[in-house]
Design an enzyme around this catalytic site. Structure first.
Site, PDB file in Angstrom:
ATOM      1  CG  ASP A  74     -12.710 -28.832  28.566  1.00 52.13           C
ATOM      2  OD1 ASP A  74     -12.526 -27.804  28.301  1.00 52.13           O
ATOM      3  OD2 ASP A  74     -13.220 -29.854  28.212  1.00 52.13           O
ATOM      4  CB  CYS A 200     -20.997 -19.709  21.348  1.00 49.98           C
ATOM      5  SG  CYS A 200     -20.362 -18.276  22.101  1.00 49.98           S
ATOM      6  CB  CYS A 351     -34.812 -25.559  15.488  1.00 52.73           C
ATOM      7  SG  CYS A 351     -34.568 -26.410  16.924  1.00 52.73           S
TER       8      CYS A 351
END
Ligand code: ZN
Length: 392
Positions: A74, A200, A351
């Protein structure tokens, strides 16, 4: 059906200390695990690709179960928006590297586990070297490029790839790249067009869903390591949390699959390019759509420029926060609303992060409107202009 005596190195069965015998007593009294199985777990090396939503429960349960070595790849930092689902990390970890946070949490949960951290983005240049050191790979990635990369590297190395993915209220899990099972490419031969499947971050995800799927990935990993049960290899598990339905579909190996079938893929490729993701250096407005930064827009509003602000998000997002004076026209209804938009005024669309705004600006520009997109969307507006506008 995939069966083995466990994918770890069976010869390297580690001895258990008195403390470990006690800690794992509920495994030791299970005939299918027992002392022999617990030793296999201790000798095993599992790599988690990602310490996020899926990697969190997988890491916690694999550590608690006594998997001897957990590698984690990660490169991210714990953000407050992660905590709704990434249960490996806590509020006091905000701003820390996810690897440091994971290491501390796992050390507290089970100090017998060795954690190996790989603080890097998994790429074609490093994937084979990193994955090769492990027995089982757990794919907890959130994007197609890394998913194809992980799959191809697992096929090339002959390592089982325990797959999971999540979106909104639905998830999937399977086991790919086993000795005779299919791989991810057998199921999904080509990536979807870029932008078609929202992430997501764009589409949202129910916080408990990665808990379910990541825990299923941990379960499949333990079964592989122990060589017990019926693996998900050759099947895709589909989880629908709204209907609370679980079902599995058969996934055969595709003899024409370029990875595990014909073996045309003999080396890793550029997966960002393969999945059509723009390189970091490529501007978002490569097709000539004008962008305005939040500071520039604030200055133009301040001096009274005649601008028509259009918010192209969904109504539930508008309810969280919006810019004053804006009109809500969700991206999906923009085409049918064109006639109601005043073509004499200059339009600025926005947006959440700038992506949907760019799509909207393209549509409006194609229809002849003078339009620009707010760069970075309402998130950057909140950072640069007005912190009272809530981020989400
Ligand atoms: Zn395949």
């Amino acid at each position: 059906m995939y069966r083995s005596d466990g994918v770890g190195d069976g010869a390297a069965q580690a001895d258990l200390s008195r403390d470990e015998l006690l800690r794992y007593s509920r495994h030791l009294i299970l005939p299918d695990v027992a002392l022999d199985g617990q030793r296999k777990l201790k000798a095993a090396r599992v790599l988690l690709v990602g310490a996020g939503g899926l990697g969190s429960p997988a890491a916690l349960y694999l550590a608690a179960a006594g998997v001897g070595t957990l590698g984690i790849v990660d490169f991210d930092v714990v953000d407050v928006t992660n905590l709704q689902r990434q249960v490996l990390h806590g509020t006091r970890d905000i701003g820390r590297s996810k690897l440091a946070s994971a290491r501390d949490r796992i050390a507290d949960l089970n100090p017998n586990v060795r954690v190996e951290t790989h603080e890097t983005r998994l790429t074609a240049a490093n994937a084979l070297e990193i994955l090769d050191k492990y027995d089982v790979i757990v794919d907890g990635t959130d994007n197609f490029a890394t998913r194809y990369l992980t799959n191809d590297a697992c096929v090339l190395l002959g390592k089982p790839n325990v797959y999971g993915s999540i979106f909104r209220f639905e998830g999937q899990a399977s086991v790919f790249a086993t000795a005779d099972g299919p791989c991810y490419r057998c199921l999904f031969p080509t990536p979807p067009p870029p932008g078609l499947v929202p992430s997501c971050a764009e589409g949202g995800v129910l916080g408990v869903l990665p808990g379910l799927i990541g825990t299923i990935q941990a379960t499949e990993t333990i079964k592989l390591l122990l060589g017990i049960g019926e693996s998900l290899a050759g099947r895709l598990l589909l989880v629908d949390t709204m209907g609370m339905r679980f079902h599995t579909v058969q996934v055969p190996r595709d003899p024409a699959c370029p990875a595990c079938g014909t073996h045309e893929i003999t080396a890793l490729i550029d997966y960002d390019e393969y999945c059509g993701m723009p390189g970091a250096a490529e501007p978002a407005n490569a097709d000539g759509i004008a962008e305005v930064t939040p500071r520039e827009l604030a200055a133009r509003i301040e001096r009274g420029d005649d601008l028509s602000l259009i918010d192209v998000r969904e109504p539930h997002e508008w309810d969280i926060a919006h810019l004053s004076g804006a009109r809500l026209v969700p991206l999906g209804s923009l085409a049918s609303e064109l006639a109601s938009i005043d073509g004499t005024r200059e339009i600025v669309v926005y947006c959440r992060s700038g992506k949907r705004g760019m799509d909207a600006a393209r549509q409006l520009a194609a229809a002849g409107f003078r339009v620009s997109n707010l760069a970075g969307g309402i998130l950057r507006w909140s950072d640069d202009v007005d912190q009272s506008v809530a981020k989400y």
